[in-house]
Scaffold this motif. Structure first.
Motif, short mmCIF file in Angstrom:
data_model
loop_
_atom_site.label_atom_id
_atom_site.label_comp_id
_atom_site.label_asym_id
_atom_site.label_seq_id
_atom_site.Cartn_x
_atom_site.Cartn_y
_atom_site.Cartn_z
N GLU A 103 8.74 -6.08 -5.28
CA GLU A 103 8.22 -6.27 -6.63
C GLU A 103 7.83 -4.95 -7.29
O GLU A 103 7.88 -4.82 -8.50
N ILE A 104 7.46 -3.96 -6.49
CA ILE A 104 7.09 -2.65 -7.04
C ILE A 104 8.28 -1.70 -7.04
O ILE A 104 8.56 -1.04 -8.05
N LEU A 105 9.02 -1.63 -5.94
CA LEU A 105 10.08 -0.63 -5.82
C LEU A 105 11.39 -0.99 -6.54
O LEU A 105 12.04 -0.12 -7.10
N ARG A 115 0.83 -1.22 0.00
CA ARG A 115 0.00 0.00 0.00
C ARG A 115 0.87 1.27 0.00
O ARG A 115 0.48 2.29 -0.56
N LEU A 116 2.02 1.20 0.62
CA LEU A 116 2.91 2.35 0.72
C LEU A 116 3.72 2.57 -0.57
O LEU A 116 4.14 3.69 -0.86
N ALA A 117 3.93 1.53 -1.34
CA ALA A 117 4.83 1.58 -2.50
C ALA A 117 4.53 2.70 -3.50
O ALA A 117 5.47 3.39 -3.94
N PRO A 118 3.28 2.95 -3.90
CA PRO A 118 3.05 4.04 -4.86
C PRO A 118 3.50 5.40 -4.33
O PRO A 118 4.08 6.20 -5.07
N PHE A 119 3.27 5.64 -3.04
CA PHE A 119 3.75 6.88 -2.45
C PHE A 119 5.28 6.94 -2.49
O PHE A 119 5.86 7.96 -2.85
N LEU A 120 5.94 5.83 -2.11
CA LEU A 120 7.41 5.84 -2.08
C LEU A 120 7.99 6.05 -3.48
O LEU A 120 9.00 6.76 -3.62
N ILE A 121 7.38 5.48 -4.50
CA ILE A 121 7.89 5.72 -5.85
C ILE A 121 7.82 7.20 -6.18
O ILE A 121 8.78 7.79 -6.68
N ARG A 122 6.71 7.82 -5.88
CA ARG A 122 6.57 9.25 -6.14
C ARG A 122 7.56 10.06 -5.30
O ARG A 122 8.21 11.00 -5.79
#
Length: 190
Positions: free
Chosen positions: A94-96, A60-67
């Protein structure tokens, strides 16, 4: 060009200690992913929190961290020479990792994995007692609570070890001689 540094690993592996050393001795600005998660707890509908499934929170945190990672490596602060050390355990590999290891960002981020291997439950407990400081949540646990968390820490460490291997992340084992190991990491960043 300097790089921002991302320090990842299981709880009690020395991430915050290393990040603080980098901030103090090398002039990095410290960002704690735990602090970010604590901020998101003000918005319970986002379901980003410390309690519960760590992998779900990381996802859930990954999209924020990418930005956020994009901003601190693309914005004025990066090109003005302001550098960051980011440390935390809530990482969705897998996302970051595809993001951080692509051509555009691999030159802007140094990723360091901290781990503890071949350590018994009792040795892990002793390490926590030796290295905990008042700003560590485990510092405030009773001995019984702490012993109850040791297996969780060891299981999470196995998860991180597997991910470090899968994504070819340089890792350092802080099981024993932690101060010496962290000095080795510091020296490798010069």
């Amino acid at each position: 060009m300097y790089k921002n540094i991302l320090i990842i690993g299981a709880a009690r592996s020395g991430k915050t200690t290393l990040a603080k050393k980098l901030a103090k001795e090398k002039g990095y600005n410290l960002i704690s992913i735990d602090d970010i998660v604590s901020g998101f707890e003000a918005y319970p509908e986002l379901e980003i929190h410390h309690d519960g499934d760590a992998n779900d929170t990381a996802k859930r945190l990954a999209p924020f961290l990418i930005r956020y990672f994009t901003e601190i490596s693309e914005g004025n602060t990066f090109y003005d020479g302001i550098k960051y050390v980011i440390e935390g355990t809530h990482i969705d590999f897998e996302i970051l990792m595809p993001f951080l290891q692509n051509e555009k960002y691999k030159e802007k981020y140094e990723i360091i994995g901290l781990t503890y291997n071949d350590i018994t439950e009792d040795e892990m407990y002793k390490n926590i007692k030796e290295y905990d400081a008042e700003d560590d949540w485990t510092y405030w646990c009773s001995d019984e609570e702490l012993r109850g968390n040791v297996n969780y820490f060891l299981d999470r460490n196995k998860f991180f070890n597997d991910k470090f291997e899968e994504y070819n992340i340089k890792k350092y084992d802080t099981s024993f001689d932690r101060k010496k190991v962290l000095k080795k990491v510091m020296d490798s960043l010069e």
